[in-house]
Design an enzyme around this catalytic site. Structure first.
Site, PDB file in Angstrom:
ATOM      1  N   ASN A  32     -10.310   0.207  -0.118  1.00  0.00           N
ATOM      2  CA  ASN A  32      -8.853   0.166  -0.024  1.00  0.00           C
ATOM      3  C   ASN A  32      -8.293  -0.440  -1.306  1.00  0.00           C
ATOM      4  O   ASN A  32      -8.495  -1.627  -1.562  1.00  0.00           O
ATOM      5  CB  ASN A  32      -8.477  -0.679   1.204  1.00  0.00           C
ATOM      6  CG  ASN A  32      -6.976  -0.853   1.369  1.00  0.00           C
ATOM      7  OD1 ASN A  32      -6.195  -0.547   0.473  1.00  0.00           O
ATOM      8  ND2 ASN A  32      -6.593  -1.364   2.524  1.00  0.00           N
ATOM      9  N   HIS A  42      -2.703   6.779   2.460  1.00  0.00           N
ATOM     10  CA  HIS A  42      -3.254   5.514   1.982  1.00  0.00           C
ATOM     11  C   HIS A  42      -4.684   5.380   2.502  1.00  0.00           C
ATOM     12  O   HIS A  42      -4.964   5.627   3.669  1.00  0.00           O
ATOM     13  CB  HIS A  42      -2.393   4.349   2.474  1.00  0.00           C
ATOM     14  CG  HIS A  42      -3.024   3.026   2.249  1.00  0.00           C
ATOM     15  ND1 HIS A  42      -3.593   2.687   1.040  1.00  0.00           N
ATOM     16  CD2 HIS A  42      -3.210   1.960   3.070  1.00  0.00           C
ATOM     17  CE1 HIS A  42      -4.087   1.465   1.130  1.00  0.00           C
ATOM     18  NE2 HIS A  42      -3.879   1.008   2.351  1.00  0.00           N
ATOM     19  N   CYS A  93       0.800  -1.236   0.000  1.00  0.00           N
ATOM     20  CA  CYS A  93       0.000   0.000   0.000  1.00  0.00           C
ATOM     21  C   CYS A  93       0.830   1.283   0.000  1.00  0.00           C
ATOM     22  O   CYS A  93       0.296   2.356  -0.277  1.00  0.00           O
ATOM     23  CB  CYS A  93      -0.942   0.006   1.195  1.00  0.00           C
ATOM     24  SG  CYS A  93      -1.910  -1.496   1.312  1.00  0.00           S
TER      25      CYS A  93
END
Ligand code: UT7
Length: 318
Positions: free
Chosen positions: A274, A244, A116
């Protein structure tokens, strides 16, 4: 005599999201969950799920848009860098596939995997390559198809993830101009790298959610502050925070500790879920597209995740 390159900047951004929208109510038909729990604990309302698109397809779509907006042509690009942890194929890498599809000839083309935090790592390597004279123009992409690695029977993970891509065209900055990509602050916590995993031959994403949540909401704000200092700036200079996009509560926690009085706190997680390495460039591209920050405004990017890697830098909006 060749001009002295003192840094790089983002010329243009682009993003791509699949058309299929998966709602919390859709997920409640698949596993024992509900809209309220997901909104309260994670802040996600929808996420996009790819159909037949591959990571390379989504990366190409985002990169094509960024290139079209940059004023450069395929022949100008020297370097293609893709941050991804969800490409199924081992070789060729995604960067070569993107270059082939966009007609970019003979670029240096490589993928990096820091999960990520990948986009900030990729942006830093492109910036470093340009400063070192290894190329003048780069396309930097974050692209993920996490739905391929999601266990759709596991309610603790399947509600979290989505697919998509974001891309930036980066160009050299000569002496006398202001660099638009600040020094990177990067690192990892190797001894706790198992906290987020996509392991083995038929892998699913697994994570120690609470452990990662605690780490993200306590350890990262001081590191993000360091990235601001490295850019020679103060928190009040930052006009937007693009972390993120893992969990709205994590983003709020980092923002609270960082205390950026003049910054929009971006929460694209609400509509996109996500998307790992894609989440930062996707959210940044959408922010710029909405004209919420002026050209040249300093924005703090900060990625974190698998490996407990992290990376961030201040960039100036194109
Ligand atoms: O992108 C990579 C980096 N990853 C992250 O940043 C993720 C960080 N962690 C998180 O965002 C949060 O830990 C999660 C969103 C993953 C989970 O939220 P949480 O508040 O930590 O929940 P939990 O795992 O502690 O679970 C609490 C309860 C449990 O039930 P009991 O044991 O208290 O009865 C779970 O079984 O919630 C239950 N639960 C669910 N309930 C309804 C877990 N998932 C669900 C669900 N729907 N989808």
């Amino acid at each position: 005599m060749t001009e002295a390159v003192v840094g790089s900047r983002i010329l243009a951004l682009g993003h791509y999201q699949p058309t299929r929208v998966l709602t919390n109510d859709d997920l409640a038909q698949m596993v024992d969950t509900n809209d309220q729990w997901i909104r309260d604990r994670v802040g996600i309302v929808t996420r996009r799920i790819a159909d037949s698109e591959t990571v390379a397809d989504m990366a190409t779509a985002a990169a094509g848009k960024a290139l079209a907006g940059s004023g450069l042509g395929a022949a100008d690009i020297d370097l293609v860098v893709v941050a991804t942890c969800s490409s199924v194929d081992r070789s060729p890498n995604v960067a070569c596939r993107v270059a082939a599809k966009l007609g970019i000839n003979t670029p240096a083309a490589y993928d990096i995997n820091t999960a990520c935090s990948g986009f900030s790592y990729a942006l830093a390597t492109a910036d470093h390559a340009i400063r070192a004279g290894s190329g003048r123009n780069a396309i930097v992409i974050g692209a993920e198809k996490l739905s391929d690695f999601t266990d759709w029977t596991d309610r603790s993970t399947c509600i979290l993830f989505g697919d998509g891509a974001g891309a930036a065209v980066v160009t050299a900055v000569a002496e006398g101009e202001q660099p638009g990509i600040g020094p990177v602050l990067w690192g990892s916590v190797p001894e706790r790298s198992d906290a987020v995993r996509i392991e083995g031959w038929r892998p699913y994403i697994q994570q120690e959610g609470q452990q990662v949540f605690r780490w993200a909401t306590t350890a990262l704000a001081p590191l993000a502050l360091e990235a601001i200092k490295k850019a020679g700036m103060e928190p009040a200079d930052i006009k937007a925070l693009v972390c993120h996009q893992a969990n709205a509560r994590i983003i709020e926690g980092i923002a609270k500790r960082l205390n950026l009085p003049n910054a929009i706190v971006v929460k694209d997680v609400v509509e996109s879920g996500n998307t790992s390495a894609a989440s930062v460039p996707l959210a940044l591209s959408k922010l710029v597209e909405r004209h919420e920050v002026p050209s040249g405004a300093p924005v703090l990017l900060f990625g974190f995740g698998g490996g407990l890697t992290y990376a961030g830098q201040v960039v100036r909006c194109p």
